[in-house]
Design an enzyme around this catalytic site. Structure first.
Site, PDB file in Angstrom:
ATOM      1  N   TYR A 141       0.586  -0.908   0.074  1.00  0.00           N
ATOM      2  CA  TYR A 141      -0.203  -0.101   0.179  1.00  0.00           C
ATOM      3  C   TYR A 141       0.520   1.367  -0.220  1.00  0.00           C
ATOM      4  O   TYR A 141       0.627   2.091   0.939  1.00  0.00           O
ATOM      5  CB  TYR A 141      -0.748  -0.049   1.063  1.00  0.00           C
ATOM      6  CG  TYR A 141      -2.019  -1.328   1.108  1.00  0.00           C
ATOM      7  CD1 TYR A 141      -2.315  -0.947   0.574  1.00  0.00           C
ATOM      8  CD2 TYR A 141      -1.717  -2.650   1.914  1.00  0.00           C
ATOM      9  CE1 TYR A 141      -3.218  -2.718   0.247  1.00  0.00           C
ATOM     10  CE2 TYR A 141      -2.521  -3.517   2.228  1.00  0.00           C
ATOM     11  CZ  TYR A 141      -3.733  -3.673   1.380  1.00  0.00           C
ATOM     12  OH  TYR A 141      -4.356  -4.233   0.977  1.00  0.00           O
ATOM     13  N   TYR A 152     -13.495  -6.685   5.518  1.00  0.00           N
ATOM     14  CA  TYR A 152     -12.350  -6.734   4.721  1.00  0.00           C
ATOM     15  C   TYR A 152     -12.223  -8.189   5.045  1.00  0.00           C
ATOM     16  O   TYR A 152     -12.212  -8.952   5.891  1.00  0.00           O
ATOM     17  CB  TYR A 152     -11.206  -6.389   5.116  1.00  0.00           C
ATOM     18  CG  TYR A 152     -10.075  -6.181   4.650  1.00  0.00           C
ATOM     19  CD1 TYR A 152      -9.818  -5.633   3.432  1.00  0.00           C
ATOM     20  CD2 TYR A 152      -8.925  -7.511   5.517  1.00  0.00           C
ATOM     21  CE1 TYR A 152      -8.351  -6.215   2.939  1.00  0.00           C
ATOM     22  CE2 TYR A 152      -8.191  -7.573   4.825  1.00  0.00           C
ATOM     23  CZ  TYR A 152      -7.329  -6.811   3.435  1.00  0.00           C
ATOM     24  OH  TYR A 152      -6.187  -7.393   2.876  1.00  0.00           O
ATOM     25  N   ASP A 173     -14.734 -15.932   9.164  1.00  0.00           N
ATOM     26  CA  ASP A 173     -13.480 -15.091   8.806  1.00  0.00           C
ATOM     27  C   ASP A 173     -12.560 -14.607   9.844  1.00  0.00           C
ATOM     28  O   ASP A 173     -12.874 -13.741  11.025  1.00  0.00           O
ATOM     29  CB  ASP A 173     -13.826 -14.126   8.252  1.00  0.00           C
ATOM     30  CG  ASP A 173     -12.083 -13.624   7.798  1.00  0.00           C
ATOM     31  OD1 ASP A 173     -10.923 -13.342   8.547  1.00  0.00           O
ATOM     32  OD2 ASP A 173     -12.561 -13.064   6.547  1.00  0.00           O
ATOM     33  N   LYS A 199      -3.115 -15.584  10.030  1.00  0.00           N
ATOM     34  CA  LYS A 199      -2.471 -14.910  10.780  1.00  0.00           C
ATOM     35  C   LYS A 199      -1.327 -15.254  12.117  1.00  0.00           C
ATOM     36  O   LYS A 199       0.241 -16.169  11.743  1.00  0.00           O
ATOM     37  CB  LYS A 199      -3.383 -13.913  10.887  1.00  0.00           C
ATOM     38  CG  LYS A 199      -3.421 -13.260  10.031  1.00  0.00           C
ATOM     39  CD  LYS A 199      -3.636 -11.639  10.436  1.00  0.00           C
ATOM     40  CE  LYS A 199      -3.967 -10.356   9.381  1.00  0.00           C
ATOM     41  NZ  LYS A 199      -2.851  -9.520   8.377  1.00  0.00           N
TER      42      LYS A 199
END
Length: 435
Positions: A21, A148, A249, A278
């Site tokens: 980003y 997200y 999620d 993660k």
């Protein structure tokens, strides 16, 4: 001119390496890390920073952990990788046994994936194949605004199409169905009208919806919103009522981050499909998993294809499996519960004080997650430099200054992180001024 062997060539990095980003036209400053130990990142110039981000929420046990190191060393001496097609190995078997022992009993099958985004792709494909196998093909997903789910294309398609970092892909991505996110916060009063839009979308579209996908309790990179468990309970009931699969999620929230081992435990429900990643390997290397029920798995495999149509090259990498197993074994010692409770208590005592600042819109917390939402976006270059000068690593985005520290952080570490945030709020130069 030759650089010293151990010197990081920052000019090369700035000119040629594209960081997440960031713009190649105006690259942001990068800080060279030479070592990481416990909760500290050691910079090349000798400074050390308390890591408030757990390397994007993954390094829950801190860095250079002896048990995780040992697992990696032991496994690499045996084999670093073999294909998982037609072969299996003990690290994968042991990891999947442990995973299934930690989740709800209805989840019985594990698909090991490469990353969080891939685990979402896998979950969506499972749902599509499930209905195809039942001769009821459905191609839509119902999800929430402000959510997200990853950077790959299918994952982006169920990420907020208007308010997310992926809005520029609108028109190219498949168009799914987005319901309003709940407004009732975790610590507040439940307003059952929060479910109205979700229920309305389900009533009118359930015949086309393969699954609902959402982040349980905490919406992460879409806004760091923390919502009431009753909303999640209501979603589960509505999915059952209309015969729609529920995908949760938990890539960001899984493995203790919210004060429960999995965030769905706050609502005492069970998903049909669960995505984790993660923290799975304690931040050591990329790995994720998608877990599902026997009903979903067997239905998928009774279909035309006769199998699930997905197979990553590095699926079930033995090195990652071994480290992940060691990480889960640390969690099974149950110290994470006391650790996150301590962190949450400090957030509960200290974050409300920051509401006094005019720049602050809101503060919120849950488990080892602390969030300050500001009225103006941060100036990333300035505020990052401010944090580094104060000896902390905090990486805000937009109007969100948040911390997700390693569980092994001391109370002094947490107070230091919060003091750095307060100091940053004191300086208006850290924020983008309205034109």
């Amino acid at each position: 001119m030759h650089l010293e062997e151990n010197c990081i060539d920052l000019e090369f990095d700035r000119r040629h390496i594209w960081h997440p980003y960031t713009s190649t036209l105006t690259p942001l400053t990068c800080y060279p890390v030479t070592r990481a130990e416990g909760v500290y990142l050691h910079l090349e110039n000798g400074e050390k920073l308390i890591d408030g981000m757990s390397s994007w929420w993954s390094a829950i046990h801190g860095y250079n952990h002896p048990k995780l190191n040992q697992a990696a060393h032991t496994q690499i001496n045996q084999m670093s990788h073999v294909m998982f097609g037609g072969l299996t190995h003990q690290p994968a078997v042991a990891l999947c046994k442990t995973l299934l022992s930690l989740v709800t009993n209805n989840l019985q099958h594990v698909f090991l994936a490469d990353s969080g985004s891939v685990s979402v792709e896998v979950a969506l494909k499972m749902a599509l194949q499930y209905w195809h196998s039942k001769d009821q093909p459905k191609s839509k997903f119902l999800t929430l605004r402000d959510g997200y789910h990853g950077d790959t294309f299918a994952a982006m398609s169920v990420t907020d199409p208007d308010n997310s970092m992926h809005s520029l892909y609108k028109g190219f991505l498949p168009e799914h169905i987005f319901a309003d996110s709940p407004n009732s916060d975790f610590w507040g009063v439940w307003n059952k009208s929060d479910l109205d839009d979700f229920e309305n979308k389900l009533v009118h579209n359930h015949q086309d919806i393969a699954a609902v996908i959402l982040e349980p309790i905490v919406q992460g990179a879409g806004g760091m919103r923390i919502y009431h468990p009753e909303f999640l309970k209501g979603v589960r009931k509505l999915c059952d009522q209309y015969g729609v699969l529920l995908i949760l999620d938990e890539i960001a929230t899984g493995f203790g981050r919210t004060g429960k081992l999995f965030a769905y435990e706050h609502a005492q429900i069970a998903p049909d499909i669960l995505c984790v990643g993660k923290a799975l390997t304690g931040g050591y290397m990329t790995m994720a998993a998608t877990l599902t029920s026997k009903e979903v798995a067997n239905t998928v495999c009774r279909g035309e294809a006769g199998c699930f149509m997905h197979g990553p090259t590095f699926m079930a990498n033995p090195l990652a499996c071994s480290v992940a197993l060691a990480s889960l074994n640390i969690l099974k010692n149950n110290q994470w519960s006391q650790q996150t409770h301590m962190i949450e208590n400090i957030f509960a005592n200290e974050l409300p004080k920051l509401r006094e600042y005019k720049i602050v819109q809101d503060v919120r917390w849950l488990g080892a997650i602390g969030v300050v939402e500001t009225r103006l976006p941060v100036d990333m270059e300035r505020i990052q430099a401010s944090f580094v000068k104060q000896g902390v690593w905090i990486r805000p985005f937009g109007k969100l200054i948040y911390v997700m520290p390693p569980y092994v952080s001391s109370s002094e570490n947490i107070y230091h992180l919060l003091a750095a945030i307060e100091n940053a709020l004191d300086n208006s130069e850290n924020f983008m001024q309205p034109r």
